[in-house]
Write a protein that holds these residues in place. Structure first.
Motif, PDB file in Angstrom:
ATOM      1  N   LEU A 187      -1.603 -19.595   7.968  1.00 19.32           N
ATOM      2  CA  LEU A 187      -0.263 -19.136   7.580  1.00 19.32           C
ATOM      3  C   LEU A 187      -0.235 -17.634   7.291  1.00 19.32           C
ATOM      4  O   LEU A 187       0.683 -16.934   7.713  1.00 19.32           O
ATOM      5  N   GLU A 212      -2.050 -15.248   8.469  1.00 20.70           N
ATOM      6  CA  GLU A 212      -2.121 -14.444   9.703  1.00 20.70           C
ATOM      7  C   GLU A 212      -0.785 -14.452  10.443  1.00 20.70           C
ATOM      8  O   GLU A 212      -0.335 -13.427  10.954  1.00 20.70           O
ATOM      9  N   VAL A 213      -0.165 -15.615  10.476  1.00 20.55           N
ATOM     10  CA  VAL A 213       1.131 -15.717  11.150  1.00 20.55           C
ATOM     11  C   VAL A 213       2.169 -14.854  10.433  1.00 20.55           C
ATOM     12  O   VAL A 213       2.932 -14.106  11.053  1.00 20.55           O
ATOM     13  N   LEU A 214       2.152 -14.932   9.096  1.00 22.50           N
ATOM     14  CA  LEU A 214       3.130 -14.132   8.334  1.00 22.50           C
ATOM     15  C   LEU A 214       2.869 -12.646   8.510  1.00 22.50           C
ATOM     16  O   LEU A 214       3.792 -11.842   8.600  1.00 22.50           O
ATOM     17  N   GLU A 215       1.579 -12.264   8.571  1.00 25.08           N
ATOM     18  CA  GLU A 215       1.238 -10.848   8.750  1.00 25.08           C
ATOM     19  C   GLU A 215       1.790 -10.328  10.082  1.00 25.08           C
ATOM     20  O   GLU A 215       2.420  -9.271  10.134  1.00 25.08           O
ATOM     21  N   THR A 216       1.568 -11.089  11.147  1.00 24.70           N
ATOM     22  CA  THR A 216       2.067 -10.667  12.468  1.00 24.70           C
ATOM     23  C   THR A 216       3.589 -10.528  12.449  1.00 24.70           C
ATOM     24  O   THR A 216       4.145  -9.533  12.928  1.00 24.70           O
ATOM     25  N   ASN A 217       4.253 -11.529  11.884  1.00 27.26           N
ATOM     26  CA  ASN A 217       5.714 -11.483  11.899  1.00 27.26           C
ATOM     27  C   ASN A 217       6.271 -10.382  11.000  1.00 27.26           C
ATOM     28  O   ASN A 217       7.322  -9.807  11.288  1.00 27.26           O
ATOM     29  N   MET A 231       4.799  -7.505  10.634  1.00 29.32           N
ATOM     30  CA  MET A 231       4.657  -6.291  11.462  1.00 29.32           C
ATOM     31  C   MET A 231       5.841  -6.144  12.411  1.00 29.32           C
ATOM     32  O   MET A 231       6.387  -5.066  12.587  1.00 29.32           O
ATOM     33  N   ILE A 232       6.233  -7.285  13.009  1.00 28.42           N
ATOM     34  CA  ILE A 232       7.307  -7.235  14.001  1.00 28.42           C
ATOM     35  C   ILE A 232       8.666  -7.021  13.327  1.00 28.42           C
ATOM     36  O   ILE A 232       9.458  -6.170  13.732  1.00 28.42           O
TER      37      ILE A 232
END
Lengths: 455, 90
Positions: free
Chosen positions: A4, A6-11, A13-14
């Motif tokens: 979770l 990692e997914v939140l970190e990527t999103n 960033m976007i």
């Protein structure tokens, strides 16, 4: 398995830090379109463009939606048009007709820029090169999406000073021809030294003759992401921590570019060329290379220490990026355009940043004096002098350098120019009032530099 | 539509998982894994799903889930899993 955090970190960033893929650029060779008839050449060019690039925008948008990452621009770079038009263009007007053909194709395909209205004249100009260069002002004034570039030197060949002098005049003329639109023609014209054949970024993109028939090159971005990470985890830390953080972040950003490039290549059936791992700012708040320099510890870009901070940033971006993709190319590094970076604009307005300091900064980063508005009455010889200085830095240091200055008709130091969109807005900057006319008036070449006795 | 990551972010409220799962079940999308956390009243959830049996195109599922989210005041995003795998795994 992905977690979770990692997914939140990527999103994050976007969605919050402006992570995007700046451009998918389709490089296309037009050498097989050459014909002795201008009309036939134009037809061949249109036909090839529409055949190869018809799905470029659609595919780019699809990939963007599926991975949830914005792909801001879809672009095309072409074989330098001085080569394509050499057999059929007898006067500058003939090249302008080719330019309009390209612009029409760009409109039909929905790409925002098409590059390659270019001449590579590192050592000398052919008649066609000179005709194309002389057609640039008219071509830039009568097209919307076309970008022009001229490569005036290289480390191997030295500098073609006749081309440098001519480009000083052409930049002025382009500004005059688009005077009613704040000389915007010059924002689509760049003069380079050591130009790469696979650059996906405008205005300097062209599809070099060393390339295959078609290729997908991708330019990533993400200054906002680097800035955010530094702000939250690097304040007061050592250089080791700082460098490690920039490197890891550059890796993550570049991996997204690599994924998008591979997908685009697969879906379009065109080989993947390179990832250009540049930190490319936009006028959006927070998407700024200048802000990163401030976060590293400068009150404003332009303060003592700026060149060192930028050198560090540029190097770590490359070190992280090359791990993320096996094929890195183009310009790869931190961009420092003025009008496209709110932090740079603020630094100029605060009196912290001058053209001379920007020139020093270009010694350690990609690419050069970029998107700088200068007074409209700057003499052509001074513009040629600025071009020669930048080209000399590139030639001696074996790197790409470029000049994209806009001598804005009717504007003086202190005025502001609004270009709009990604091109942003720019304060008009001071150019040294001292003349280099006698230097620029000399004819011929500056010889290639010696490659030993490095000091 | 293969492995997809669905993220749901927003203010915590009753029935978030129920509504999302109901939509997925209706469309033949199998949930492989769920993790969630609530920080400061904000709900963060990630679902790893397999949409191989779903007959709707990816774009439509993404748009419908986003709409479902908007209706209950949440942001629901649907992304292919490769973007996360590429970014966070060497």
């Amino acid at each position: 398995m992905i977690n979770l955090a990692e997914v939140l970190e990527t999103n994050k960033m976007i969605l919050e830090e402006n992570l995007d893929v700046r451009t998918i650029t389709l490089g296309l060779s037009l050498l097989d379109c050459i014909d002795a008839s201008l009309a036939k050449t134009c037809d061949n060019v249109s036909e090839k463009l529409l055949r190869y690039a018809k799905d470029l925008v659609k595919t780019g948008d699809e990939i963007g939606r599926e991975f949830g990452v914005p792909i801001v621009n879809k672009r095309i770079s072409l074989t330098p048009m001085s080569l394509v038009g050499a057999a059929c263009c007898r006067k500058p007007k003939d090249f302008v007709r080719l330019a309009k053909t390209l612009d029409r194709a760009a409109k039909r395909l929905g790409v925002n820029f098409i590059g390659g209205y270019s001449a590579v004249v590192s050592k000398g100009m052919t008649r066609a090169d000179e005709l194309l260069i002389r057609s640039i002002p008219e071509a830039m004034a009568t097209t919307e999406h076309l970008c022009a570039s001229v490569n005036v030197g290289s480390t191997k060949t030295g500098l073609d000073m006749d081309a440098v002098r001519l480009m000083g005049e052409i930049v002025k003329e382009t500004a005059a021809k688009t005077a009613d639109r704040d000389s915007i023609g010059c924002a689509k014209l760049v003069v380079l030294c050591n130009a790469p054949d696979d650059n996906p970024f405008m205005a300097g993109a062209f599809h070099g003759v060393t390339e295959g028939d078609a290729v997908i090159n991708v330019g990533v971005s993400g200054p906002g992401v680097v800035n955010h990470v530094l702000r939250h985890s690097c304040r007061g830390e050592s250089f080791e921590v700082l460098c490690e953080t920039v490197k890891k972040t550059a890796f993550k950003i570049t991996r997204v570019g690599q994924l998008v490039a591979q997908e685009a290549s697969r879906r379009l059936g065109v080989p993947f060329g390179i990832i250009d791992l540049s930190l490319a700012p936009t006028p959006a708040v927070g998407d700024s290379v200048a802000d990163i320099l401030k976060e590293i510890g400068l009150e404003q870009p332009g303060a003592p220490g700026t060149t060192a901070a930028l050198a560090l940033l540029n190097d770590q971006v490359k070190k992280g990026g090359v791990m993320a993709s096996s094929y890195v190319g183009g310009l790869s590094g931190a961009f420092i355009p003025v009008s496209e970076d709110q932090g740079m604009i603020d630094a100029v307005n605060a009196g912290a940043l001058t053209i001379e300091k920007l020139e020093a900064m270009t010694c350690v980063c990609s690419v050069g004096l970029d998107m700088i508005a200068i007074p409209g009455d700057t003499p052509a010889s001074s513009i040629a002098g600025i071009i020669a200085d930048e080209a000399a830095i590139g030639m001696v240091n074996q790197k790409t350098t470029a000049v994209r200055v806009i001598p804005v008709a009717g504007k003086k130091v202190g005025d502001t120019v609004e270009f709009g969109g990604l091109l942003g807005h720019a304060p008009v900057m001071r150019v040294s009032p001292f003349s280099c006319e006698a230097f620029i008036a000399r004819t011929g070449r500056i010889p290639a530099p010696i490659h030993s006795f490095k000091n | 539509m293969k492995k997809v990551i669905i993220t749901v972010v927003g203010k915590d409220t009753v029935g978030i998982i129920a509504k999302t799962s109901a939509y997925l079940a209706k469309n033949g999308i199998n949930i492989l894994d769920i993790s969630q956390t609530v920080v400061g009243g904000y709900f963060n959830m990630m679902m790893i799903v397999d949409g191989a049996a779903c007959r709707k195109p990816f774009d439509k599922v993404g748009a419908e889930l986003a709409k479902l989210g908007t209706d209950i005041g949440l942001r629901i995003r649907c992304q292919k899993s490769e973007i996360f795998e590429k970014m966070h795994r060497v």
